[in-house]
Motif scaffolding. Structure first.
Motif, PDB file in Angstrom:
ATOM      1  N   ARG A 233       7.036 -12.190  -2.233  1.00 34.72           N
ATOM      2  CA  ARG A 233       6.050 -11.254  -2.770  1.00 34.72           C
ATOM      3  C   ARG A 233       4.784 -11.220  -1.914  1.00 34.72           C
ATOM      4  O   ARG A 233       4.138 -10.179  -1.807  1.00 34.72           O
ATOM      5  CB  ARG A 233       5.755 -11.598  -4.228  1.00 34.72           C
ATOM      6  CG  ARG A 233       6.963 -11.320  -5.112  1.00 34.72           C
ATOM      7  CD  ARG A 233       6.779 -11.678  -6.570  1.00 34.72           C
ATOM      8  NE  ARG A 233       8.016 -11.396  -7.298  1.00 34.72           N
ATOM      9  CZ  ARG A 233       8.207 -11.612  -8.592  1.00 34.72           C
ATOM     10  NH1 ARG A 233       7.226 -12.136  -9.328  1.00 34.72           N
ATOM     11  NH2 ARG A 233       9.362 -11.318  -9.172  1.00 34.72           N
ATOM     12  N   SER A 234       4.451 -12.329  -1.289  1.00 34.20           N
ATOM     13  CA  SER A 234       3.292 -12.324  -0.391  1.00 34.20           C
ATOM     14  C   SER A 234       3.581 -11.475   0.850  1.00 34.20           C
ATOM     15  O   SER A 234       2.699 -10.761   1.350  1.00 34.20           O
ATOM     16  CB  SER A 234       2.921 -13.752   0.020  1.00 34.20           C
ATOM     17  OG  SER A 234       3.874 -14.312   0.899  1.00 34.20           O
ATOM     18  N   VAL A 235       4.820 -11.536   1.324  1.00 32.45           N
ATOM     19  CA  VAL A 235       5.216 -10.717   2.474  1.00 32.45           C
ATOM     20  C   VAL A 235       5.171  -9.231   2.098  1.00 32.45           C
ATOM     21  O   VAL A 235       4.691  -8.393   2.870  1.00 32.45           O
ATOM     22  CB  VAL A 235       6.620 -11.109   2.965  1.00 32.45           C
ATOM     23  CG1 VAL A 235       7.103 -10.138   4.035  1.00 32.45           C
ATOM     24  CG2 VAL A 235       6.611 -12.537   3.520  1.00 32.45           C
ATOM     25  N   GLU A 236       5.636  -8.904   0.901  1.00 34.28           N
ATOM     26  CA  GLU A 236       5.599  -7.513   0.442  1.00 34.28           C
ATOM     27  C   GLU A 236       4.159  -7.011   0.341  1.00 34.28           C
ATOM     28  O   GLU A 236       3.864  -5.864   0.699  1.00 34.28           O
ATOM     29  CB  GLU A 236       6.300  -7.399  -0.911  1.00 34.28           C
ATOM     30  CG  GLU A 236       7.809  -7.619  -0.834  1.00 34.28           C
ATOM     31  CD  GLU A 236       8.458  -7.703  -2.202  1.00 34.28           C
ATOM     32  OE1 GLU A 236       7.711  -7.611  -3.218  1.00 34.28           O
ATOM     33  OE2 GLU A 236       9.686  -7.867  -2.271  1.00 34.28           O
ATOM     34  N   LEU A 237       3.282  -7.883  -0.131  1.00 40.25           N
ATOM     35  CA  LEU A 237       1.871  -7.496  -0.210  1.00 40.25           C
ATOM     36  C   LEU A 237       1.291  -7.264   1.178  1.00 40.25           C
ATOM     37  O   LEU A 237       0.381  -6.445   1.353  1.00 40.25           O
ATOM     38  CB  LEU A 237       1.057  -8.573  -0.937  1.00 40.25           C
ATOM     39  CG  LEU A 237       0.733  -8.314  -2.408  1.00 40.25           C
ATOM     40  CD1 LEU A 237      -0.134  -9.442  -2.951  1.00 40.25           C
ATOM     41  CD2 LEU A 237       0.042  -6.982  -2.621  1.00 40.25           C
ATOM     42  N   GLY A 238       1.795  -7.984   2.156  1.00 39.52           N
ATOM     43  CA  GLY A 238       1.355  -7.755   3.529  1.00 39.52           C
ATOM     44  C   GLY A 238       1.608  -6.322   3.949  1.00 39.52           C
ATOM     45  O   GLY A 238       0.769  -5.702   4.626  1.00 39.52           O
ATOM     46  N   GLY A 239       2.752  -5.773   3.552  1.00 41.41           N
ATOM     47  CA  GLY A 239       3.037  -4.370   3.842  1.00 41.41           C
ATOM     48  C   GLY A 239       2.079  -3.442   3.133  1.00 41.41           C
ATOM     49  O   GLY A 239       1.634  -2.426   3.699  1.00 41.41           O
ATOM     50  N   THR A 240       1.731  -3.771   1.901  1.00 43.73           N
ATOM     51  CA  THR A 240       0.750  -2.972   1.157  1.00 43.73           C
ATOM     52  C   THR A 240      -0.598  -2.977   1.867  1.00 43.73           C
ATOM     53  O   THR A 240      -1.250  -1.928   2.019  1.00 43.73           O
ATOM     54  CB  THR A 240       0.580  -3.536  -0.269  1.00 43.73           C
ATOM     55  OG1 THR A 240       1.825  -3.485  -0.955  1.00 43.73           O
ATOM     56  CG2 THR A 240      -0.463  -2.743  -1.043  1.00 43.73           C
ATOM     57  N   ILE A 252      -9.270  -5.559  -0.369  1.00 42.44           N
ATOM     58  CA  ILE A 252      -9.739  -6.927  -0.580  1.00 42.44           C
ATOM     59  C   ILE A 252      -9.009  -7.629  -1.713  1.00 42.44           C
ATOM     60  O   ILE A 252      -8.707  -8.825  -1.640  1.00 42.44           O
ATOM     61  CB  ILE A 252     -11.272  -6.950  -0.822  1.00 42.44           C
ATOM     62  CG1 ILE A 252     -11.773  -8.396  -0.816  1.00 42.44           C
ATOM     63  CG2 ILE A 252     -11.651  -6.222  -2.108  1.00 42.44           C
ATOM     64  CD1 ILE A 252     -13.282  -8.505  -0.804  1.00 42.44           C
ATOM     65  N   MET A 253      -8.669  -6.913  -2.781  1.00 42.16           N
ATOM     66  CA  MET A 253      -7.960  -7.540  -3.891  1.00 42.16           C
ATOM     67  C   MET A 253      -6.535  -7.905  -3.488  1.00 42.16           C
ATOM     68  O   MET A 253      -6.028  -8.971  -3.844  1.00 42.16           O
ATOM     69  CB  MET A 253      -7.961  -6.615  -5.108  1.00 42.16           C
ATOM     70  CG  MET A 253      -9.344  -6.341  -5.686  1.00 42.16           C
ATOM     71  SD  MET A 253     -10.201  -7.839  -6.232  1.00 42.16           S
ATOM     72  CE  MET A 253      -9.173  -8.336  -7.618  1.00 42.16           C
ATOM     73  N   SER A 254      -5.891  -7.025  -2.744  1.00 42.52           N
ATOM     74  CA  SER A 254      -4.535  -7.315  -2.265  1.00 42.52           C
ATOM     75  C   SER A 254      -4.545  -8.487  -1.298  1.00 42.52           C
ATOM     76  O   SER A 254      -3.635  -9.331  -1.307  1.00 42.52           O
ATOM     77  CB  SER A 254      -3.940  -6.075  -1.593  1.00 42.52           C
ATOM     78  OG  SER A 254      -3.830  -5.000  -2.502  1.00 42.52           O
ATOM     79  N   GLN A 255      -5.576  -8.557  -0.461  1.00 40.57           N
ATOM     80  CA  GLN A 255      -5.682  -9.687   0.464  1.00 40.57           C
ATOM     81  C   GLN A 255      -5.832 -11.004  -0.293  1.00 40.57           C
ATOM     82  O   GLN A 255      -5.196 -12.005   0.043  1.00 40.57           O
ATOM     83  CB  GLN A 255      -6.882  -9.487   1.384  1.00 40.57           C
ATOM     84  CG  GLN A 255      -6.744  -8.321   2.358  1.00 40.57           C
ATOM     85  CD  GLN A 255      -8.015  -8.138   3.171  1.00 40.57           C
ATOM     86  OE1 GLN A 255      -8.573  -9.091   3.697  1.00 40.57           O
ATOM     87  NE2 GLN A 255      -8.474  -6.905   3.267  1.00 40.57           N
ATOM     88  N   ALA A 256      -6.667 -10.987  -1.329  1.00 40.28           N
ATOM     89  CA  ALA A 256      -6.868 -12.202  -2.122  1.00 40.28           C
ATOM     90  C   ALA A 256      -5.574 -12.609  -2.828  1.00 40.28           C
ATOM     91  O   ALA A 256      -5.230 -13.799  -2.879  1.00 40.28           O
ATOM     92  CB  ALA A 256      -7.980 -11.978  -3.145  1.00 40.28           C
ATOM     93  N   ALA A 257      -4.856 -11.623  -3.359  1.00 40.87           N
ATOM     94  CA  ALA A 257      -3.587 -11.913  -4.031  1.00 40.87           C
ATOM     95  C   ALA A 257      -2.577 -12.496  -3.055  1.00 40.87           C
ATOM     96  O   ALA A 257      -1.830 -13.430  -3.390  1.00 40.87           O
ATOM     97  CB  ALA A 257      -3.035 -10.642  -4.678  1.00 40.87           C
ATOM     98  N   LYS A 258      -2.554 -11.983  -1.840  1.00 37.67           N
ATOM     99  CA  LYS A 258      -1.629 -12.481  -0.821  1.00 37.67           C
ATOM    100  C   LYS A 258      -1.922 -13.949  -0.507  1.00 37.67           C
ATOM    101  O   LYS A 258      -1.000 -14.777  -0.401  1.00 37.67           O
ATOM    102  CB  LYS A 258      -1.733 -11.648   0.449  1.00 37.67           C
ATOM    103  CG  LYS A 258      -0.718 -12.008   1.545  1.00 37.67           C
ATOM    104  CD  LYS A 258      -0.805 -11.016   2.708  1.00 37.67           C
ATOM    105  CE  LYS A 258       0.272 -11.288   3.750  1.00 37.67           C
ATOM    106  NZ  LYS A 258       0.096 -12.584   4.424  1.00 37.67           N
TER     107      LYS A 258
END
Length: 292
Positions: A233-240, A252-258
């Motif tokens: 899921r962290s890899v998928e967020l990287g694509g986002t 910034i929120m997606s980066q923090a979640a990753k």
């Protein structure tokens, strides 16, 4: 019953204005801005509307009341307790409604207790303009039972947490992780959806996922599932994040979640749970503690 307020800003005013209908309750208030030109007329207007007696010195409040609600900014709460300490009388109930952290609440409680007073850490859990004196309040500290008894005839909505100062505030501050964090997350999601002109599709899809279960069920499913799929899921967020950065949308929120997911992946809970999703979120939290 004599109730005092130190600080008569919006929070104190809304509580006092809700309580004014009770003839048996007398309210005395002090605000340090009472004689500052830019604010004095507003404070006087509030006091008049709430049927509160406005006094010129804080000691005039503490000398007259059974309980005092101290409604000052979080960064001022400890200093105010030190300033008020010489005037705290034995058995006075000192209620701090600031958003100060648990450690600060404990220091304030010590100042109050050293003078024979009782302390209440009060965390207001709803909008004051809507609820006024009936705003849901979580309370902790050695003065909680006495304060609840004093106010039992005034329809206040208070729930005791414990006798430990700071625990009520801890609930509020931890709750803020979700309430403030989710608002920031929604902003990022909506900015992205608007940028790509897919608002309705995104909202409808998330609604279908979220509306079918209670909050607790959904939270449990997301946390337990993520515990064994954190890396993917962290890899998928990287694509986002790459997509948002390309579109010049703040991520910034997606980066923090990753980052959070990557840290969770480092615990290798997939191996610990043998690839099977645990039943309850608490198993995930406890597993992280053991590994750390």
């Amino acid at each position: 019953m004599n109730l005092g307020f130190i600080g008569f800003g919006e929070a104190a005013f809304e509580i006092a204005s809700g309580l004014k209908k009770y003839e048996s309750l007398m309210v005395t208030a002090y605000d340090p801005l009472w004689n500052v030109e830019e604010f004095s007329s507003l404070i006087l207007k509030r006091a008049n509307e709430a049927n509160a007696t406005l006094v010129e010195f804080p000691e005039l409040v503490l000398g007259e009341v059974d309980a005092v609600i101290v409604a000052v900014p979080a960064d001022k709460a400890l200093d105010v307790s030190k300033q008020l300490k010489p005037y705290i009388k034995n058995e006075l109930i000192y209620i701090d409604v600031s958003a100060s952290g648990p450690d600060i609440k404990k220091e304030i409680a010590l100042n109050v207790n050293e003078k024979g007073g009782k302390f209440v850490d009060a965390a207001m859990m709803g909008p004051l303009p809507v609820y006024k004196h009936q705003v849901p309040i979580l309370a902790s500290g050695d003065g909680t039972d006495i304060f609840l008894d004093l106010m039992k005839n005034y329809e206040m909505n208070m729930t005791k947490v414990s006798n430990t100062p700071g625990e009520a505030t801890a609930v509020k501050l931890i709750r803020s992780i979700h309430m403030k964090g989710i608002a920031a997350l929604y902003l990022e999601l909506l900015e992205a959806a608007h940028e790509f002109n897919v608002e309705k599709l995104v909202i409808d899809s998330i609604s279908e996922t979220m509306n079918g279960r209670s909050f607790e069920e959904t939270m449990n499913r997301l946390v337990t599932g993520t515990s064994i799929h954190a890396l993917r899921r962290s890899v998928e967020l990287g694509g986002t994040i790459d997509m948002l950065d390309t579109a010049n949308v703040d991520s910034i929120m997606s980066q923090a979640a990753k980052v959070k997911l990557e840290r969770l992946a480092d615990f290798n809970l997939r191996e610990k749970f043998k690839g099977e999703k645990p039943e309850h979120w608490q198993q995930v939290i406890e597993a992280c503690k053991v590994v750390s």
